[in-house]
Write an enzyme that holds these catalytic residues in place. Structure first.
Site, PDB file in Angstrom:
ATOM      1  N   GLY A 115      67.516  64.154 -15.165  1.00 34.60           N
ATOM      2  CA  GLY A 115      67.323  63.461 -15.957  1.00 34.60           C
ATOM      3  C   GLY A 115      67.886  61.973 -16.026  1.00 34.60           C
ATOM      4  O   GLY A 115      68.607  61.749 -14.867  1.00 34.60           O
ATOM      5  N   CYS A 116      67.233  61.267 -16.839  1.00 33.95           N
ATOM      6  CA  CYS A 116      67.755  59.876 -16.739  1.00 33.95           C
ATOM      7  C   CYS A 116      69.159  59.478 -16.560  1.00 33.95           C
ATOM      8  O   CYS A 116      69.650  58.787 -15.753  1.00 33.95           O
ATOM      9  CB  CYS A 116      66.834  58.765 -17.632  1.00 33.95           C
ATOM     10  SG  CYS A 116      66.927  59.459 -19.372  1.00 33.95           S
TER      11      CYS A 116
END
Length: 312
Positions: A115-116
């Site tokens: 995920g970012c």
């Protein structure tokens, strides 16, 4: 050699950018699904199993469904959802995680894209835990500010429509966020961080800031020494830059530019503060190294081609 690649979920923000990255490459044949067949299980199965690599740019449950369609043992799945990120049967698609990670990505047919927020947090904190400076028992607090594109088409419409939102919006205030399990697992922390993200009124760009107090450390360390740990850990990494400890050089009149790595696969790491209190900050493009760029980088590692091929 030409590799066949299918993007399952090609209409979303991540899928569109993966297609943009790969559409310029001569070593990739993109397998496209007709728009009226995007929910046709048989057609999706055909394309998945015809591919060397399939990217899943789907919600979690849809991604799990797509995995059940695989019957070609040579098809590699790179899942951009949160469904498999801490699954022990999947490899975490962050090549810079540790010295062994590239070999794991190369060997696996099941790769979970980070995920970012998690990518930034892990890259900032993992070296400090791995080298023993920060005890695994530490309860870390952090916040993240990110562009609204990370929320997909619906959030983009809210920010770019006639009733445009112009103020930052903190969210996940119940202190439960879908990235927490991977943030804990891949930093080596025993406890999930106290993590609070913010959506900013800009399209893309992301910075995670973790708060550190020297009393948390296992040994004395000043900002320059913390910076040296990060620099040593990521020595030779093409996409990671560890900035010198220099407030004036790293800010614009004291203000930090969250968007400076946009349209790239780069991550910048910074140490701010003083001997009494510090910040470690990781900056990236939430759609680049935070999503599509990371997925393409993992694909390159898996296929054994030049890791930065098609990435800036």
């Amino acid at each position: 050699m030409t590799y066949k690649v299918f993007v399952d979920g090609q209409e979303g923000t991540t899928g569109l950018q993966i297609n943009e990255y790969l559409g310029q490459r001569t070593d990739i044949e993109l397998l496209k699904i007709d728009s009226d067949k995007r929910k046709d299980l048989a057609e999706r199965k055909r394309l998945i199993n015809a591919s060397d690599v399939t990217f899943l740019c789907l919600p979690d449950e849809a991604a799990k469904e797509s995995v059940t369609l695989v019957d070609n043992p040579n098809t590699c799945i790179i899942d951009a959802s949160t469904a498999h990120r801490i699954n022990p049967d999947w490899v975490f698609g962050l090549p810079e995680l540790c010295p062994e990670q590239r070999a794991r990505i190369r060997a696996s047919k099941r790769i979970a894209n980070p995920g970012c927020h998690a990518s930034a947090f892990i890259l900032a904190l993992r070296p400090l835990v791995a080298t023993g400076l920060l005890p695994a028992t530490t309860q870390v607090a952090a916040h993240s500010i990110t562009g609204y594109s990370g929320g997909g088409k619906s959030m983009i419409a809210h920010y770019e429509g006639p009733d445009r939102i112009s103020a930052p919006r903190p969210y996940a205030l119940g202190l439960v966020h879908k990235h927490l399990p991977e943030m804990q697992a891949y930093t080596g922390l025993n406890l999930a961080p106290i993590f609070q993200p913010i959506v900013g009124p800009f399209c893309k760009g992301l910075a995670v800031t973790a708060y550190l107090h020297p009393q948390q450390f296992n040994r004395p360390a000043r900002p320059a020494e913390v910076r040296a740990i990060l620099a040593d850990y990521y020595a030779g990494e093409a996409f990671i830059r560890v900035a010198p400890v220099d407030l004036e050089a790293n800010t614009e009149g004291g203000f930090f530019n969250v968007e400076a790595n946009n349209d790239s696969n780069r991550v910048d790491l910074f140490i701010f503060g003083n001997d009494e209190r510090m910040l470690v900050v990781a900056r990236l493009d939430n759609l680049g190294k935070g999503a599509s760029g990371a997925a393409v980088q993992a694909m390159n590692v898996h296929l054994g081609v030049e890791e930065g091929l098609g990435l800036a």
